[in-house]
Structures are given as C-alpha cells and as structure tokens.
Enzyme design. Structure first.
Site, PDB file in Angstrom:
ATOM      1  N   LYS A  52       9.533-135.505 -26.872  1.00 25.99           N
ATOM      2  CA  LYS A  52      10.250-135.164 -25.641  1.00 25.99           C
ATOM      3  C   LYS A  52       9.244-134.893 -24.512  1.00 25.99           C
ATOM      4  O   LYS A  52       9.425-135.340 -23.381  1.00 25.99           O
ATOM      5  CB  LYS A  52      11.160-133.946 -25.882  1.00 25.99           C
ATOM      6  N   GLN A  96      14.567-126.106 -29.151  1.00 26.10           N
ATOM      7  CA  GLN A  96      14.719-127.025 -30.275  1.00 26.10           C
ATOM      8  C   GLN A  96      15.413-126.319 -31.442  1.00 26.10           C
ATOM      9  O   GLN A  96      15.089-125.189 -31.788  1.00 26.10           O
ATOM     10  CB  GLN A  96      13.321-127.532 -30.715  1.00 26.10           C
ATOM     11  N   ASP A 119      20.490-129.688 -23.003  1.00 24.43           N
ATOM     12  CA  ASP A 119      21.092-130.173 -24.247  1.00 24.43           C
ATOM     13  C   ASP A 119      22.611-130.260 -24.201  1.00 24.43           C
ATOM     14  O   ASP A 119      23.227-130.825 -25.092  1.00 24.43           O
ATOM     15  CB  ASP A 119      20.748-129.174 -25.361  1.00 24.43           C
TER      16      ASP A 119
END
Ligand code: GUN
Length: 287
Positions: A52, A96, A119
């Site tokens: 990422k 994460q 997200d």
C-alpha cells in the site's frame, strides 16, 4: 471463459489516479496523504501494508506509515488516531486488520474520523452504504463491483452467492450486489449444503480462505466466479476454487472468472488509492 483481469484494470485505474495527482503537483496544490497503521509483525499484513505504501508513492501521493509493536496498547493506538484525525494534511487513515487480540477492533475503527476512513469500515460509512448513499466504499467489495461492471457481467436479476460474511469482504459485497439488483444468498461457515447452493448460482463470490472449499463441478456451466481468497497450495497462490490445477476445468465450464493471483487482489489496492483521492477531494471542497 473470459478472464476477469483485475491486474490490468487496477493498472488502468491507478494510471488515471496518478495523472490526477500529477495535475495537483503541477498546480502546486497540497497532495493527497494516507496514514497507514500496522500493529505487530504478521507477515501477510507486513507485505500488504508495504505494498500500500509503495503504491501511494508510485502514484505520487504522500504516505506516512506507523509500524507499531505487537504489545502496543489500545490507548496508544487511539492516541495516534486522534492526532491523525486532527491533522489537516492527512486525508485517509487505514489500520491494517487483523489487530492483535488485546485490541478491540470495533473500538479502533469507530475512532477513525469517518471522513478519513480510507477502508470504508467505520460504522457511519457502513451505514451510509447500507442506505444506498455511500461516502466511501470498502475496498475489496468496491473492487469486485468495478470488475463486474468493467467486464459487463450482468447483475440485475441474477442469482449471486457470497461465501463469507466478514465486514471486510463478505457482508458489504452481498449488500452491493443486492443494490445492483442481484438476488443474493449469503453463505458462511455454518451453511449447510454449500455446494448445492452454489450449483444454482449465476455469480459465485468466495472469500472463505479455504483452498478447495468448492470444486469446479460445484459451479454451474456458464457461471461467473469471483474468487477473493489468497491461499497457498503446493503450486503457490490460489483461491478458494481457482488454482493452477483447477484453472483448466474452470476455463471449460465458466463464462468468466477472476484468476488468483491477478484478480481481486490488485483491485483492493487500486480502490484504496481511489478512496484516498476521493477523500482528499471531499476534504478540499469542504474547506
Ligand atoms: N486486512 C486484509 N485486507 C484488508 C483491508 O482491505 N483493509 C484493512 N484495513 N485490513 C485488511
């Protein structure tokens, strides 16, 4: 069989994002910035977060990465989130998952400013998605949707089965398919007769993380397979159904399928980059 090439589509989308970021750079504008937070050293999470970060830089966006030790307290993590929420140069925040067991994931996600939720997993964003008025969509489900649309896979009136009910993939994917007028059956680890249910489906989305969960003969002729899983077998990466050994049979029987690797995986990152740019734009226009 049509190969649903997520890798190629992700490259196209990222190229467009890079061009937009480049225009901002040329105009001496502030650049979109993503904050990535990783707690612990799970090897899969380390490689996802590194990827990422690399993608942010490749697209010309700014990125700040926090790699925190496994024993980080929830309080310390919430404090970092507060700082990032307050930092007007940060457009997107991603923690994460999974987090270590001593940290309450729900509590962490709800402490990200929903307007910086890269997200799309904050309860406000999940709620807005459910209402059909999304602010930002979860990356993998949105990636799946982009693939189906790009390859003109019909959803309206189709029977879709989603195997998995996680907040990251299964639950939002089922909602989005339904909003595109598919008739959705959501299956999970307690489902009886999974194969029988899948044999009736026009579209099967699997995100169970169980290699060989279903066999090619458990899909009907002409079905569309979206295999989200990233498992390992003796031949390397494979999905729940798609693998080097099942690919030739799938090729004969299906209308279309996402390969593993090269299907949904690359789209998740492309959608994350897309979300950061969208959050940046909303952030800038609300100033
Ligand atoms: N872990 C596996 N996939 C994801 C993802 O898309 N976002 C986050 N935050 N964690 C993940």
């Amino acid at each position: 069989m049509q190969l649903l090439d997520g890798k190629k589509l992700a490259q196209e989308i990222k190229k467009e994002i890079a061009a937009e970021v480049n225009r901002l750079r040329q105009a001496n504008q502030r650049l979109p910035k993503l904050a990535l937070i990783l707690v612990g050293n799970r090897s899969d999470s380390v490689s996802y977060v590194n990827s990422k970060e690399k993608n942010c830089h490749a697209l010309g966006m700014e990125c700040i990465k926090y790699h925190l030790p496994e024993e980080t307290t929830q309080e310390a993590l919430l404090q970092i989130l507060q700082q990032l929420n307050d930092d007007s140069n940060v457009d997107g925040i991603l923690v994460q998952l999974p987090l270590p067991a001593h940290i309450d994931t729900g509590r962490v996600l709800e402490n990200i400013d929903y307007q910086k939720d890269a997200d799309g997993l904050h309860h406000v964003n999940l709620g807005l998605m459910l209402m059909g008025d999304p602010y930002v969509l979860p990356c993998t489900p949105n990636g799946i949707l982009h693939i189906l649309k790009r390859y003109n896979i019909p959803m309206d009136g189709q029977k879709a089965v989603v195997v998995g009910r996680s907040i990251l993939v299964g639950a939002p994917t089922a909602i989005l398919l339904q909003q595109h007028h598919a008739t959705v059956t959501q299956c999970h680890s307690h489902t009886r007769n999974l194969a029988e249910i899948c044999r009736d489906a026009d579209i099967v989305v699997t995100a169970a993380g169980v290699p060989g969960l279903l066999r090619p003969e458990d899909l009907k002729d002409g079905a569309v397979l979206v295999d989200v899983a990233m498992n390992h077998d003796d031949n390397g990466l494979c999905g729940d159904i798609y693998s080097k050994s099942t690919a030739p049979v799938l090729e004969q029987r299906l209308a279309a399928a996402t390969p593993v690797p090269g299907g949904v995986g690359p789209m998740t990152i492309a959608m994350l980059m897309y979300n950061v740019l969208q959050l940046y734009k909303k952030h800038e226009t609300s100033k």
